[in-house]
Design a protein around this motif. Sequence first.
Motif, PDB file in Angstrom:
ATOM      1  N   GLY A  97      64.699  46.760  23.580  1.00  0.00           N
ATOM      2  CA  GLY A  97      65.103  45.805  22.555  1.00  0.00           C
ATOM      3  C   GLY A  97      65.994  46.486  21.541  1.00  0.00           C
ATOM      4  N   ASN A  98      65.724  46.239  20.271  1.00  0.00           N
ATOM      5  CA  ASN A  98      66.537  46.829  19.203  1.00  0.00           C
ATOM      6  C   ASN A  98      65.742  47.841  18.384  1.00  0.00           C
ATOM      7  N   TYR A  99      64.795  48.496  19.026  1.00  0.00           N
ATOM      8  CA  TYR A  99      64.020  49.526  18.326  1.00  0.00           C
ATOM      9  C   TYR A  99      64.973  50.605  17.809  1.00  0.00           C
ATOM     10  N   ASP A 100      64.845  50.932  16.513  1.00  0.00           N
ATOM     11  CA  ASP A 100      65.813  51.854  15.900  1.00  0.00           C
ATOM     12  C   ASP A 100      65.153  53.073  15.276  1.00  0.00           C
ATOM     13  N   SER A 141      57.881  48.181  17.089  1.00  0.00           N
ATOM     14  CA  SER A 141      58.286  47.602  15.809  1.00  0.00           C
ATOM     15  C   SER A 141      58.591  46.130  16.054  1.00  0.00           C
ATOM     16  N   PRO A 142      58.855  45.362  15.005  1.00  0.00           N
ATOM     17  CA  PRO A 142      59.222  43.958  15.235  1.00  0.00           C
ATOM     18  C   PRO A 142      60.474  43.795  16.088  1.00  0.00           C
ATOM     19  N   ASP A 143      61.280  44.866  16.204  1.00  0.00           N
ATOM     20  CA  ASP A 143      62.559  44.765  16.920  1.00  0.00           C
ATOM     21  C   ASP A 143      62.499  45.264  18.359  1.00  0.00           C
ATOM     22  N   GLY A 144      61.413  45.937  18.738  1.00  0.00           N
ATOM     23  CA  GLY A 144      61.374  46.444  20.098  1.00  0.00           C
ATOM     24  C   GLY A 144      60.303  47.492  20.303  1.00  0.00           C
ATOM     25  N   GLU A 145      60.418  48.212  21.444  1.00  0.00           N
ATOM     26  CA  GLU A 145      59.429  49.220  21.815  1.00  0.00           C
ATOM     27  C   GLU A 145      60.103  50.573  22.010  1.00  0.00           C
TER      28      GLU A 145
END
Length: 608
Positions: free
Chosen positions: A582-585, A557-561
């Motif tokens: 990262g910040n994948y949620d 996603s734009p926030d992580g993997e």
Amino acid sequence: MKTSIATVSISGSLTEKMHACAAAGFDGVEVFEPDLIASDHSPEEVRSLARRLGLSLDLYQPLRDMEGVDETTFAENMRRAEATFVTARRLGIGTVLVCSNVATATVDSDEHSAGQLRRLGDLARKFDIKVAFEALAWGRFVDDYRRAWRIAELADHPAVGLCLDSFHVLSRGHDTSAIAGIPGHKIFYLQLADAPALSMDVLSWSRHHRLFPGEGDFELATFVSRVLAAGYDGPLSLEVFNDTFRQTDPDRTALHALRSLVWLQDKVAAQSALVDTRRLRPVTDAKPPNGFDFVELKAEDTTEVEVLLEQLGFTPRGRHRTKPVSLWVAGDARIVLNEQQARGLDPHIAAIGLQVPDADATTKRAEDLMAPPAYRRTYASEQPMGGAVAPDGSEIFWVTAPPTGLPPAWVDEFENGMPVNTGTAVRAIDHVNLAQPWQTADEAVLFLTSIFELSADAPTEVAAPKGLVRSQVMRTVDGAVRLPLNVAPHVLDDAGMPQHIAFACSDVFEVARRARARGLAFLSVPDNYYDYVAGRFGVDADTVAALRQLDLLYDRSPDGEFVHFYTRTVGSVFFEFVERRGNYDGYGSDNAPVRLAAQRAGRLSAKR
């Protein structure tokens, strides 16, 4: 405040509905005219039954198509209205709901409609009845509560006022601030329903998809706060048209419905300084969970699960000193395997443990919200736990969170275990995915929202080989507790919908390599998937090869993997191991069809 519910909201005959509502603890009911017509009890018998049950009869509804018509039609309508008022008086009901006209209206004039409501008020007054005028969201001319109020104000009759219905107001996105301009004594009745955010005609939305408060997307607390601040002092009444609730057990649905009203009052009290909270039913304040404590798997024989856990690097922490129960640990992830009272049962998720800031407060809140208690046998030397039975029959327990870095006290009840592996890359339980019967899915949302203050993410649908799986994640704001709820297609009901526990890892590649070296049979992923990953995400060839070698899946996603893998299913349970970068949620939902197809292929292969 006094609570009420429309009989249309639950299943059964009129008398069955009344018994269910009384048993749940409602103060009163609205009588839906079709329920009375179909009943073998006379109005007088219904009135007598309500008295014996301790229920008030608060509203008779609906009286339709009364305003905006020509004189010939109005004369016929007045004859029909008089018959309705006679029935209401026989029931002992003093308020009749009049809906805005959807079928026969031909005159689009506030003055014309007000004049007809004034004459209806004159007739109603002869029977000591009040007329509560409601703007239906699909009314031909009157579909806004503000216009309904202008008409009622023009009618200027003591027997004519408003019924405010949250669905008709909020489904159209009407501004609720104008409620402040309506005198409280002219709001004769208040009806409440929640609903999911849908893009469809409001009539179909209303007739099939209403929900109880706390289960949908409406800002009900703000709406109710404004009605109460205006001076309304009548019942908080539920009117919920829903295909599921009209098929399920009325006793259970009535209790579920009352829980939603108690929760709503708690929300109103918490957010509104304009409402006298002494009028509202109090609920003990309890903070959301800090995280997972354990997950319990139950089966007659848990040997196969033990083999799987050992391959995945979990350590057997020991056997319980008084029960046929064992504990397996990796990092802060704890799995309890329970073989007591499990004859004939395959492995399944039986209970979830949570750590909360104050276990006593959570227990009191669960009691206030009428959650059925879960029983856990304990001896004097064992840690007590609060517990409740969830709508799907599983149990949720809770303890006060221990100091950071320390395990909960109940872990010491397990003896003769192996030294804990401190080198594991498994850190904790990331989420627990629970399959829900279609009958209890909405109830589960309210249960988790009201007791544990979990919030509901927007539902999604995942394509399975034989239908769509509806998934909705319940979670704490910080993500410490995540509970995806899955509703299987009806075609899968007989086979059962698997559930799973996902574990957070610092290095999922390392967990997978060690598990494979210990003989773990991974869920097979087709080569086509890795071609898709390379093309969609532009992942380099070496990484794709590593993913392929270990049957790992990938999302970004734009926030992580997000990298993860699944085990085979044992009983109705499988495990997932995830690494969030990262910040994948999210949850790798785009990979779910691959997993579902692989699981189905595995089941079919096992049958051959």
